[in-house]
Design an enzyme around this catalytic site. Structure first.
Site, PDB file in Angstrom:
ATOM      1  N   ASP A  12       0.852  -1.202   0.000  1.00  0.00           N
ATOM      2  CA  ASP A  12       0.000   0.000   0.000  1.00  0.00           C
ATOM      3  C   ASP A  12       0.880   1.243   0.000  1.00  0.00           C
ATOM      4  O   ASP A  12       0.637   2.195   0.734  1.00  0.00           O
ATOM      5  CB  ASP A  12      -0.948  -0.004   1.191  1.00  0.00           C
ATOM      6  CG  ASP A  12      -2.082   1.014   1.048  1.00  0.00           C
ATOM      7  OD1 ASP A  12      -2.380   1.417  -0.099  1.00  0.00           O
ATOM      8  OD2 ASP A  12      -2.658   1.419   2.075  1.00  0.00           O
ATOM      9  N   LEU A  13       1.903   1.209  -0.840  1.00  0.00           N
ATOM     10  CA  LEU A  13       2.819   2.335  -0.932  1.00  0.00           C
ATOM     11  C   LEU A  13       2.131   3.483  -1.672  1.00  0.00           C
ATOM     12  O   LEU A  13       1.663   3.318  -2.793  1.00  0.00           O
ATOM     13  CB  LEU A  13       4.085   1.902  -1.673  1.00  0.00           C
ATOM     14  CG  LEU A  13       5.273   2.842  -1.609  1.00  0.00           C
ATOM     15  CD1 LEU A  13       5.702   3.080  -0.168  1.00  0.00           C
ATOM     16  CD2 LEU A  13       6.428   2.273  -2.416  1.00  0.00           C
TER      17      LEU A  13
END
Length: 133
Positions: free
Chosen positions: A15-16
């Protein structure tokens, strides 16, 4: 992210996005919010699809296909493009999250690249963004 990807087992953030990258007092970037992160043993691929934020999610994750730490590299490319252009990805479209996800998964949509005459848009930087995608 490179440090996390080099660990044994590898760590995938999954979930960068800009809100998960913080700057400390020395202006060093720190990756935060490891709530979606998973360990990935050598030679293995992750199977949980649709994990993360659609705008930054790699096509193989959207398609629920096996993936590796390269999903974080794709997200990095989207974030880098956002940094260079100063625009949120897909802001120039009227698409909602579902349409964006479908188009990205099919390879038909990527964020708008920086204009070639922009001072920061060197050929090498645009090449790096495209290679990350």
């Amino acid at each position: 992210m490179r440090h996390l990807h080099e660990q044994t087992p590898r760590v995938l953030h999954r979930d960068l996005k800009p809100s998960n990258v913080l700057l400390d007092a020395d202006s060093r970037a720190r990756v935060a919010d490891l709530g979606h992160a998973r360990f990935l043993p050598d030679g293995a691929q992750a199977l949980t699809g649709e994990t993360g934020t659609y705008v930054y999610m790699a096509p193989e994750v959207i398609r629920c296909e096996p993936y590796t730490e390269k999903c974080d590299v794709y997200s990095f490319g989207v974030m880098l493009n956002e940094l260079v252009t100063g625009e949120h990805p897909y802001i120039d479209t009227s698409y909602g999250p579902s349409k964006i996800a479908l188009e990205v998964a099919d390879g038909k949509l990527r964020p708008k690249l920086p204009e070639s005459d922009a001072a920061v848009a060197t050929g090498a930087l645009v090449d790096l963004i495209c290679r990350a995608w």
